[in-house]
Motif scaffolding. Structure first.
Motif, PDB file in Angstrom:
ATOM      1  N   ILE A  57       0.850  -1.203   0.000  1.00 29.95           N
ATOM      2  CA  ILE A  57       0.000   0.000   0.000  1.00 29.95           C
ATOM      3  C   ILE A  57       0.881   1.247   0.000  1.00 29.95           C
ATOM      4  CG2 ILE A  57      -1.742   1.297   1.307  1.00 29.95           C
ATOM      5  CD1 ILE A  57      -2.958  -1.437   2.052  1.00 29.95           C
ATOM      6  N   ALA A  58       1.723   1.384   1.010  1.00 26.17           N
ATOM      7  CA  ALA A  58       2.689   2.484   1.083  1.00 26.17           C
ATOM      8  C   ALA A  58       3.708   2.088   2.132  1.00 26.17           C
ATOM      9  CB  ALA A  58       1.989   3.797   1.464  1.00 26.17           C
ATOM     10  N   PRO A  59       4.914   2.708   2.123  1.00 21.45           N
ATOM     11  CA  PRO A  59       5.936   2.309   3.099  1.00 21.45           C
ATOM     12  C   PRO A  59       5.400   2.356   4.527  1.00 21.45           C
ATOM     13  CG  PRO A  59       6.895   3.733   1.454  1.00 21.45           C
ATOM     14  CD  PRO A  59       5.412   3.726   1.197  1.00 21.45           C
ATOM     15  N   GLY A  60       5.565   1.245   5.240  1.00 21.57           N
ATOM     16  CA  GLY A  60       5.191   1.206   6.649  1.00 21.57           C
ATOM     17  C   GLY A  60       3.733   0.925   6.933  1.00 21.57           C
ATOM     18  N   VAL A  61       2.888   0.945   5.930  1.00 26.43           N
ATOM     19  CA  VAL A  61       1.461   0.690   6.164  1.00 26.43           C
ATOM     20  C   VAL A  61       1.230  -0.818   6.290  1.00 26.43           C
ATOM     21  CG1 VAL A  61      -0.861   0.857   5.180  1.00 26.43           C
ATOM     22  CG2 VAL A  61       0.728   2.783   4.970  1.00 26.43           C
ATOM     23  N   ARG A  62       0.532  -1.225   7.352  1.00 23.96           N
ATOM     24  CA  ARG A  62       0.241  -2.646   7.583  1.00 23.96           C
ATOM     25  C   ARG A  62      -1.020  -3.032   6.833  1.00 23.96           C
ATOM     26  NH1 ARG A  62      -1.012  -3.647  13.331  1.00 23.96           N
ATOM     27  NH2 ARG A  62      -0.888  -5.812  12.662  1.00 23.96           N
ATOM     28  N   PRO A  63      -0.906  -3.849   5.791  1.00 25.73           N
ATOM     29  CA  PRO A  63      -2.088  -4.176   4.996  1.00 25.73           C
ATOM     30  C   PRO A  63      -2.841  -5.397   5.509  1.00 25.73           C
ATOM     31  CG  PRO A  63      -0.028  -4.313   3.716  1.00 25.73           C
ATOM     32  CD  PRO A  63       0.321  -4.344   5.167  1.00 25.73           C
ATOM     33  N   GLY A  64      -4.134  -5.415   5.282  1.00 27.80           N
ATOM     34  CA  GLY A  64      -4.882  -6.662   5.338  1.00 27.80           C
ATOM     35  C   GLY A  64      -4.706  -7.348   3.996  1.00 27.80           C
ATOM     36  N   SER A  65      -5.050  -8.643   3.933  1.00 28.77           N
ATOM     37  CA  SER A  65      -4.940  -9.323   2.640  1.00 28.77           C
ATOM     38  C   SER A  65      -5.895  -8.714   1.622  1.00 28.77           C
ATOM     39  CB  SER A  65      -5.241 -10.810   2.793  1.00 28.77           C
ATOM     40  OG  SER A  65      -4.190 -11.458   3.467  1.00 28.77           O
ATOM     41  N   ASP A  66      -7.056  -8.270   2.084  1.00 30.50           N
ATOM     42  CA  ASP A  66      -8.057  -7.717   1.160  1.00 30.50           C
ATOM     43  C   ASP A  66      -7.616  -6.358   0.599  1.00 30.50           C
ATOM     44  OD1 ASP A  66      -8.335  -6.574   3.675  1.00 30.50           O
ATOM     45  OD2 ASP A  66     -10.451  -7.121   3.910  1.00 30.50           O
ATOM     46  N   THR A  67      -7.178  -5.444   1.480  1.00 30.48           N
ATOM     47  CA  THR A  67      -6.753  -4.127   0.997  1.00 30.48           C
ATOM     48  C   THR A  67      -5.480  -4.252   0.143  1.00 30.48           C
ATOM     49  OG1 THR A  67      -5.641  -3.826   3.119  1.00 30.48           O
ATOM     50  CG2 THR A  67      -7.777  -2.767   2.851  1.00 30.48           C
ATOM     51  N   LEU A 127      -4.049  -5.011  -7.504  1.00 32.24           N
ATOM     52  CA  LEU A 127      -4.821  -5.044  -8.744  1.00 32.24           C
ATOM     53  C   LEU A 127      -5.117  -3.642  -9.273  1.00 32.24           C
ATOM     54  CD1 LEU A 127      -7.219  -8.008  -7.892  1.00 32.24           C
ATOM     55  CD2 LEU A 127      -5.420  -7.981  -9.643  1.00 32.24           C
ATOM     56  N   GLY A 128      -4.567  -2.630  -8.601  1.00 29.31           N
ATOM     57  CA  GLY A 128      -4.669  -1.269  -9.119  1.00 29.31           C
ATOM     58  C   GLY A 128      -5.884  -0.487  -8.658  1.00 29.31           C
ATOM     59  N   TYR A 129      -6.519  -0.946  -7.585  1.00 30.28           N
ATOM     60  CA  TYR A 129      -7.676  -0.224  -7.033  1.00 30.28           C
ATOM     61  C   TYR A 129      -7.249   0.388  -5.696  1.00 30.28           C
ATOM     62  CZ  TYR A 129     -10.285  -2.889 -10.513  1.00 30.28           C
ATOM     63  OH  TYR A 129     -10.734  -3.424 -11.689  1.00 30.28           O
ATOM     64  N   ASP A 130      -7.492   1.670  -5.514  1.00 34.80           N
ATOM     65  CA  ASP A 130      -7.039   2.373  -4.318  1.00 34.80           C
ATOM     66  C   ASP A 130      -7.891   1.966  -3.110  1.00 34.80           C
ATOM     67  OD1 ASP A 130      -6.344   4.085  -2.322  1.00 34.80           O
ATOM     68  OD2 ASP A 130      -6.660   5.936  -3.462  1.00 34.80           O
ATOM     69  N   PRO A 131      -7.301   1.211  -2.161  1.00 32.73           N
ATOM     70  CA  PRO A 131      -8.116   0.753  -1.026  1.00 32.73           C
ATOM     71  C   PRO A 131      -8.601   1.900  -0.142  1.00 32.73           C
ATOM     72  CG  PRO A 131      -5.809   0.148  -0.700  1.00 32.73           C
ATOM     73  CD  PRO A 131      -5.922   0.708  -2.087  1.00 32.73           C
ATOM     74  N   HIS A 132      -7.847   3.007  -0.102  1.00 35.97           N
ATOM     75  CA  HIS A 132      -8.289   4.130   0.731  1.00 35.97           C
ATOM     76  C   HIS A 132      -9.603   4.712   0.218  1.00 35.97           C
ATOM     77  CE1 HIS A 132      -4.820   4.213   3.284  1.00 35.97           C
ATOM     78  NE2 HIS A 132      -4.010   4.232   2.243  1.00 35.97           N
ATOM     79  N   ARG A 133      -9.827   4.608  -1.079  1.00 33.07           N
ATOM     80  CA  ARG A 133     -11.044   5.172  -1.655  1.00 33.07           C
ATOM     81  C   ARG A 133     -12.184   4.168  -1.721  1.00 33.07           C
ATOM     82  NH1 ARG A 133      -9.759   7.002  -7.221  1.00 33.07           N
ATOM     83  NH2 ARG A 133     -12.002   6.774  -7.353  1.00 33.07           N
ATOM     84  N   THR A 134     -11.867   2.881  -1.688  1.00 33.05           N
ATOM     85  CA  THR A 134     -12.895   1.891  -1.996  1.00 33.05           C
ATOM     86  C   THR A 134     -13.282   0.981  -0.842  1.00 33.05           C
ATOM     87  OG1 THR A 134     -11.165   0.407  -2.804  1.00 33.05           O
ATOM     88  CG2 THR A 134     -12.247   1.776  -4.434  1.00 33.05           C
ATOM     89  N   TYR A 135     -12.485   0.972   0.214  1.00 32.71           N
ATOM     90  CA  TYR A 135     -12.665  -0.063   1.227  1.00 32.71           C
ATOM     91  C   TYR A 135     -13.332   0.481   2.484  1.00 32.71           C
ATOM     92  CZ  TYR A 135     -11.456  -4.047   4.174  1.00 32.71           C
ATOM     93  OH  TYR A 135     -11.506  -5.137   4.992  1.00 32.71           O
ATOM     94  N   THR A 136     -14.474  -0.098   2.879  1.00 31.00           N
ATOM     95  CA  THR A 136     -15.106   0.303   4.142  1.00 31.00           C
ATOM     96  C   THR A 136     -15.234  -0.866   5.105  1.00 31.00           C
ATOM     97  OG1 THR A 136     -17.320  -0.108   3.255  1.00 31.00           O
ATOM     98  CG2 THR A 136     -16.471   2.148   3.085  1.00 31.00           C
TER      99      THR A 136
END
Ligand code: ZN
Ligand code: ZN
Length: 410
Positions: free
Chosen positions: A52-62, A68-77
């Motif tokens: 996602i970005a340096p240091g950001v802890r991702p979930g598998s979904d985000t 796949l090129g979809y911004d999780p910050h804009r799409t994930y709730t």
């Protein structure tokens, strides 16, 4: 051959790690014997990837959204929409989705057992008795998942998703009334509370529960929604990239995401999602799928498990599974498709959870600029020609090599 119009993205789930003293200060991936991955690194181009970005802890979904090129910050709730899609529900943009438990309550609506005695049989019948209700003009779609789990979709006009849980998350406490954080969400809360009331009424009398009572088992006499999330409006994969994609993964949540993007989701017998999974069955399915699709995403779950369990040995074995998978792909696909190997995040054994550490990445295929890296590992790859990129760069890099990307500008 000048180029290949196809690409395989191979993901070792949670593969990234940190140096471990017991492994001579190597990471499990560095310590494991991985000749195929090393030859991909040697013949290809390597780097480090921040999902996602340096240091950001991702979930598998985000992380998978980002790759796949979809911004999780804009799409994930929340995970609700992808989980519902993962169990085969028809989720549409704007649907408010909940994870649910079948639970046991007493006459006073106090939760006696949040998991209804870990019910495992009859949930399909119970779920179909709740599916398709119409409440306040909204449609309520309901489906069972594994054991006591299920999913609820509330579909209608003007519904918000800032809705609190009805599941009190502890036993001996009354079922909570859902509340909405704004007017639109209040409307959803009214629907949810009525759904819960009716679920109790219907399930209490259901033959499956009558039989459970006769057998001395706790009845699954209520459905309790929690974790509201709104299904995002995402452009289907094929519309975004102009090529078709398939997804061969072991985890329901990622299957749901792929289904949501209208990719073909291929189930593989023998792919258990566990440490015993049949990696060559996955590999054969990828080889078959890349004949029909321009893009195939494959995720091997096993490395993540070793990280969560703080089991470096198991994680090394999982890296060897990934190695055999990659070797099979290289042998059977060759120059017909680009092969990119990376991870969706690090799951360091010492952390026992996902971390924000970058992951290694390597790509081979026609025309790739080979660099000097000769081993696939967290530190060797840091010296590669891709340097340090983000998950959101992957599809650009691949579609450029595949020559299916439109030019930006004149
Ligand atoms: Zn993951
Ligand atoms: Zn994990």
């Amino acid at each position: 051959m000048a180029t290949a119009a196809k690409a395989i993205l191979l993901i070792g789930d949670g593969l990234g790690d940190r140096p471990i003293a017991a492994l001579g200060d190597k990471t499990p991936l560095e310590a494991a014997d991985t000749p195929h991955l090393d030859s991909i690194a040697a013949d290809g181009e390597c780097g480090l990837l921040d999902p996602i970005a340096p240091g950001v802890r991702p979930g598998s979904d985000t992380a998978h959204l980002a790759l796949l090129g979809y911004d999780p910050h804009r799409t994930y709730t929340g995970r609700g929409p992808f989980e519902a899609a993962g169990i085969g529900m028809d989720v549409r943009g704007g649907d408010v989705c909940f994870r649910c438990n079948f639970s046991t309550v007493d006459d006073d609506m106090t939760v006696v057992d949040r998991r209804a005695g870990r019910i495992s049989e009859g949930t399909r019948e119970l779920a179909s008795a709740l599916d398709g209700m119409e409440i306040e003009g909204a449609a309520c779609l309901f489906k069972e998942s594994v054991e006591h789990r299920a999913a609820l979709i509330v579909r209608g006009e003007g519904l918000g998703h800032d809705v609190s849980d009805t599941d009190p998350h502890e036993e001996g406490v009354k079922v909570h009334q859902a509340a909405g954080g704004d007017a639109a969400s209040q409307k959803t809360a009214v629907v949810v509370n009525e759904f819960v009331r009716r679920s109790h009424e219907i399930l209490s009398k259901h033959p499956v529960n009558q039989k459970r009572a006769a057998d001395g088992l706790r009845p699954a006499n209520i459905a309790l929604p929690r974790g509201a999330g709104v299904a995002p409006h995402l452009e289907p994969f094929q519309e975004r990239y102009g090529v078709t994609g398939a997804c061969i993964v072991e985890v329901g949540l990622i299957k749901g995401l792929a289904r949501y993007l209208q990719m073909e989701v291929i189930d593989v017998p023998g792919a258990t999602g566990g440490r015993d999974t049949d990696e060559l069955a996955l590999a054969r399915a990828v080889v078959e799928a890349i004949r029909r699709h321009a893009f195939v995403l494959c995720n091997l779950k096993a490395p993540d498990l070793g990280g969560h369990d703080d089991d470096p040995q198991q994680k090394m074995e999982a890296a060897c599974k990934l190695d055999r998978l990659a070797g099979y792909l290289r042998e059977h696909v060759g120059d017909q498709a680009f092969l990119m190997v990376t991870a969706d995040h690090s799951t360091p054994c010492v952390v026992r959870d996902h971390s924000g550490d970058p992951v290694p990445i390597a790509i081979i295929g026609p025309g790739v600029r080979t660099d000097d890296v000769t081993a696939f590992g967290e530190r060797p790859c840091a010296h590669g020609g891709l340097h340090r990129i983000r998950g959101s760069d992957l599809m650009n890099i691949l579609t450029n090599l595949m020559a299916v990307q439109e030019k930006f500008g004149a």
